[in-house]
Design a protein around this motif. Structure first.
Motif, PDB file in Angstrom:
ATOM      1  N   ALA A  49      15.386  10.032 -46.276  1.00 16.57           N
ATOM      2  CA  ALA A  49      16.488   9.079 -46.127  1.00 16.57           C
ATOM      3  C   ALA A  49      17.559   9.397 -47.166  1.00 16.57           C
ATOM      4  N   ALA A  50      18.788   9.359 -46.744  1.00 18.63           N
ATOM      5  CA  ALA A  50      19.904   9.630 -47.649  1.00 18.63           C
ATOM      6  C   ALA A  50      20.315   8.343 -48.363  1.00 18.63           C
ATOM      7  N   CYS A  51      20.910   8.496 -49.510  1.00 20.46           N
ATOM      8  CA  CYS A  51      21.417   7.369 -50.287  1.00 20.46           C
ATOM      9  C   CYS A  51      22.814   7.021 -49.777  1.00 20.46           C
ATOM     10  N   PRO A  52      23.040   5.800 -49.307  1.00 17.27           N
ATOM     11  CA  PRO A  52      24.370   5.470 -48.779  1.00 17.27           C
ATOM     12  C   PRO A  52      25.448   5.501 -49.865  1.00 17.27           C
ATOM     13  N   PHE A  53      25.089   5.272 -51.114  1.00 11.40           N
ATOM     14  CA  PHE A  53      26.062   5.280 -52.200  1.00 11.40           C
ATOM     15  C   PHE A  53      26.500   6.699 -52.554  1.00 11.40           C
ATOM     16  N   CYS A  54      25.692   7.688 -52.196  1.00 14.99           N
ATOM     17  CA  CYS A  54      26.003   9.073 -52.542  1.00 14.99           C
ATOM     18  C   CYS A  54      27.209   9.604 -51.781  1.00 14.99           C
ATOM     19  N   SER A  55      27.568   8.997 -50.680  1.00 16.11           N
ATOM     20  CA  SER A  55      28.718   9.472 -49.913  1.00 16.11           C
ATOM     21  C   SER A  55      30.030   8.868 -50.410  1.00 16.11           C
ATOM     22  N   LEU A  56      29.964   7.938 -51.364  1.00 18.93           N
ATOM     23  CA  LEU A  56      31.182   7.338 -51.892  1.00 18.93           C
ATOM     24  C   LEU A  56      31.854   8.283 -52.880  1.00 18.93           C
ATOM     25  N   GLY A  57      33.173   8.233 -52.907  1.00 22.64           N
ATOM     26  CA  GLY A  57      33.933   9.033 -53.858  1.00 22.64           C
ATOM     27  C   GLY A  57      33.918   8.395 -55.236  1.00 22.64           C
ATOM     28  N   ARG A  89      40.953  -6.705 -52.907  1.00 22.67           N
ATOM     29  CA  ARG A  89      40.038  -7.235 -51.895  1.00 22.67           C
ATOM     30  C   ARG A  89      39.930  -6.279 -50.707  1.00 22.67           C
ATOM     31  N   GLN A  90      41.068  -5.712 -50.290  1.00 19.94           N
ATOM     32  CA  GLN A  90      41.079  -4.764 -49.174  1.00 19.94           C
ATOM     33  C   GLN A  90      40.273  -3.505 -49.529  1.00 19.94           C
ATOM     34  N   ARG A  91      40.475  -2.985 -50.736  1.00 22.43           N
ATOM     35  CA  ARG A  91      39.739  -1.787 -51.152  1.00 22.43           C
ATOM     36  C   ARG A  91      38.248  -2.055 -51.230  1.00 22.43           C
ATOM     37  N   PHE A  92      37.876  -3.227 -51.715  1.00 21.51           N
ATOM     38  CA  PHE A  92      36.463  -3.579 -51.771  1.00 21.51           C
ATOM     39  C   PHE A  92      35.897  -3.685 -50.351  1.00 21.51           C
ATOM     40  N   GLY A  93      36.670  -4.269 -49.439  1.00 23.93           N
ATOM     41  CA  GLY A  93      36.251  -4.348 -48.040  1.00 23.93           C
ATOM     42  C   GLY A  93      36.049  -2.978 -47.422  1.00 23.93           C
ATOM     43  N   GLU A  94      36.909  -2.020 -47.787  1.00 27.27           N
ATOM     44  CA  GLU A  94      36.773  -0.657 -47.272  1.00 27.27           C
ATOM     45  C   GLU A  94      35.481  -0.011 -47.770  1.00 27.27           C
ATOM     46  N   VAL A  95      35.109  -0.292 -49.012  1.00 25.56           N
ATOM     47  CA  VAL A  95      33.852   0.239 -49.544  1.00 25.56           C
ATOM     48  C   VAL A  95      32.675  -0.373 -48.784  1.00 25.56           C
ATOM     49  N   LEU A  96      32.747  -1.664 -48.506  1.00 28.51           N
ATOM     50  CA  LEU A  96      31.675  -2.317 -47.744  1.00 28.51           C
ATOM     51  C   LEU A  96      31.532  -1.688 -46.361  1.00 28.51           C
ATOM     52  N   ARG A  98      32.338   1.432 -45.554  1.00 29.71           N
ATOM     53  CA  ARG A  98      31.760   2.769 -45.743  1.00 29.71           C
ATOM     54  C   ARG A  98      30.257   2.706 -45.962  1.00 29.71           C
ATOM     55  N   LEU A  99      29.787   1.626 -46.614  1.00 34.28           N
ATOM     56  CA  LEU A  99      28.356   1.473 -46.867  1.00 34.28           C
ATOM     57  C   LEU A  99      27.617   0.872 -45.671  1.00 34.28           C
ATOM     58  N   GLY A 100      28.351   0.497 -44.622  1.00 31.19           N
ATOM     59  CA  GLY A 100      27.727  -0.106 -43.447  1.00 31.19           C
ATOM     60  C   GLY A 100      27.369  -1.561 -43.647  1.00 31.19           C
ATOM     61  N   LEU A 101      28.003  -2.222 -44.629  1.00 30.73           N
ATOM     62  CA  LEU A 101      27.697  -3.620 -44.926  1.00 30.73           C
ATOM     63  C   LEU A 101      28.708  -4.586 -44.321  1.00 30.73           C
TER      64      LEU A 101
END
Length: 146
Positions: A49-57, A89-96, A98-101
Motif C-alpha cells: 500500500a502506498a502512503c497517500p501523504f507521499c504524493s503531496l508536494g 481555506r481553499q488551499r487546505f481544501g485542495e490538499v484534502l 488530493r488525499l481523497g478526504l
C-alpha cells in the motif's frame, strides 16, 4: 568510527527523491512493489500500500505541518502563508481532495440570489470572491455598502 545521523530526506548521505505517484508513460497510478533496508541490504518484493501523504508536494506538506502544529487553526495557516483566510481555506481544501478526504468541487453553478431582505455577510462575500463567483471590485462595493 563515527556515527552519522541521516536526515529525513537523506539516504547514505545522498538526497532521496520522492517517488512519483503516477506513471510517466500512461498516467495510471503506480504501485509500490519493492522495499529495501539501508542497513543490511534486505529487499522485499510484492504489492504494498502506498502512503497517500507521499504524493503531496513540499508546499502541501508545509501547509499540513502548520495546520497540525496550530491544532487545526486556519487563521495560523493564513498568517504562515501570507494569504487571505478564504485562500488558506481553499488551499487546505485542495490538499484534502488530493488525499481523497473530500470531493472535488463541481463546476461553479451560479448561486441563487438571496432574498433582498437578507444581505450577504462579509464571510459570504469573501467566500464568493475566493470561489471566483464575485469580482474583487464587486465585493468591495458590497462591503462598503454594508
Amino acid at each position: 568510527m563515527s556515527q552519522r545521523t541521516l536526515g529525513p530526506n537523506s539516504y547514505e548521505g545522498q538526497h532521496e527523491h520522492r517517488a512519483p505517484s503516477d506513471c510517466p508513460v500512461c498516467g495510471e497510478h503506480l504501485s509500490v512493489t519493492r522495499l529495501g533496508c539501508t542497513s543490511c541490504g534486505t529487499e522485499l518484493a510484492g504489492m504494498f500500500a502506498a502512503c497517500p501523504f507521499c504524493s503531496l508536494g513540499s508546499a502541501e506538506l508545509d501547509l499540513l505541518r502548520v495546520f497540525l502544529t496550530s491544532r487545526g487553526n486556519l487563521r495560523e495557516v493564513e498568517k504562515h502563508l501570507g494569504v487571505s483566510y478564504p485562500t488558506a481555506r481553499q488551499r487546505f481544501g485542495e490538499v484534502l481532495v488530493r488525499l481523497g478526504l473530500a470531493e472535488e468541487p463541481g463546476p461553479s453553478a451560479p448561486a441563487a440570489a438571496p432574498p433582498a431582505s437578507a444581505p450577504k455577510t462579509r464571510d459570504q462575500i469573501l467566500a464568493e470572491v475566493a470561489a471566483g463567483r464575485l469580482s474583487p471590485a464587486e465585493a468591495q462595493r458590497l462591503l462598503s455598502a454594508g
